[in-house]
Design a protein around this motif. Structure first.
Motif, PDB file in Angstrom:
ATOM      1  N   ARG A   1       8.555  -1.409  13.560  1.00 26.48           N
ATOM      2  CA  ARG A   1       8.865  -1.662  12.146  1.00 26.48           C
ATOM      3  C   ARG A   1       7.682  -1.272  11.277  1.00 26.48           C
ATOM      4  N   CYS A   2       7.995  -0.802  10.078  1.00 28.47           N
ATOM      5  CA  CYS A   2       6.953  -0.437   9.123  1.00 28.47           C
ATOM      6  C   CYS A   2       7.193  -1.173   7.807  1.00 28.47           C
TER       7      CYS A   2
ATOM      8  N   GLN B   1       9.092   4.399   9.122  1.00 29.31           N
ATOM      9  CA  GLN B   1       9.595   3.774  10.340  1.00 29.31           C
ATOM     10  C   GLN B   1      10.500   4.711  11.125  1.00 29.31           C
TER      11      GLN B   1
ATOM     12  N   LEU C   1       2.329  -0.077  10.217  1.00 28.97           N
ATOM     13  CA  LEU C   1       3.144  -0.395  11.384  1.00 28.97           C
ATOM     14  C   LEU C   1       2.909  -1.835  11.814  1.00 28.97           C
TER      15      LEU C   1
END
Length: 242
Positions: free
Chosen positions: A164-165, A132, A170
């Motif tokens: 956001r990851c 991220q 993702l």
């Protein structure tokens, strides 16, 4: 005699309970190993279905937004100055398309089976995937370089967008993406490249590119048009000032 009957009843109850457990386990497993069932595959399918559904909703929202904008332009009765002010606000909010010179930065995981470059330690799992903070570093550098608009994968970013990851996946505005990740910014290309080079976070990332083969590519474009953001712009945890 009563004790014998009681013992037989308890024995029968134990066997009945054991049979119930066996049948329940069999129905649950359906003849497969409980540790290797396809529950994770079902979860993956569900994510893909929701992802496709969210994509369809985005397209519907964009179409409706276009209809609303057209009606507003026709019937609002505003002055030229008000229209110009509204246009500037829409551009700043990311809801209007933007065109011009652009850069595309592509980030990718390291190739499978990669070996460390000479002089570097053997990599850990986290050294070989995009995180991220890597995506955020690119986005922040491009904003700092004066980007007029940014698109991550196929979505335009706005002020409330959150990159956001989860693992190396993702999650952006209700959609799910896998690497390679493409970030495109419209703006002065020289300023954008200088901002990328000046970012301490990306300088650190370049060390991993050299050591472990993480993907890094910058492409220049003479002309790119980024569509306006088409999702909801409602604020849930903020209110206008003043």
């Amino acid at each position: 005699m009563l004790k014998k009957r009681t013992g037989r009843v308890l024995t029968a109850a134990v066997f009945a309970l054991a049979g119930l457990i066996f049948v329940t386990s069999f129905n649950t497993a359906k003849g497969t190993d409980l540790r290797t069932d396809d529950s994770l595959l079902k979860l993956s399918d569900l994510i893909q279905q929701r992802n496709a559904k969210n994509g369809g909703l985005d397209e519907s929202t964009a179409s409706l937004r276009g209809d609303v904008d057209a009606l507003a332009d026709r019937d609002d009765g505003s002055t030229r100055a008000e229209d110009e002010r509204f246009g500037a606000l829409a551009a700043a909010a990311g809801t209007r398309k933007v065109s011009g010179q652009a850069l595309t930065v592509t980030l990718d995981d390291a190739p499978q089976g990669v070996q460390a470059a000479p002089g570097y330690p053997e990599p850990q799992a986290n050294d070989l995937v995009i995180h991220q903070q890597d995506l955020q570093a690119v986005v922040n550098a491009l904003w700092a370089g004066g980007a007029e608009g940014i698109r991550v994968m196929d979505q335009r970013l706005i002020s409330t967008s959150a990159v956001r990851c989860v693992g190396n996946t993702l999650i952006l505005q209700g959609r799910v993406y896998s690497p390679p990740y493409k970030i495109t910014a419209v703006g002065d290309r020289d300023r954008l490249e200088e901002a990328l080079d000046a970012s301490p976070s990306l300088q650190n990332y370049q060390l991993y590119v050299k050591a472990y083969g993480l993907g890094w590519k910058v492409d220049e474009h003479d002309a790119v048009t980024l569509p306006g953001y088409s999702g909801t712009v409602d604020l849930h945890y903020a209110k206008p000032a003043g």
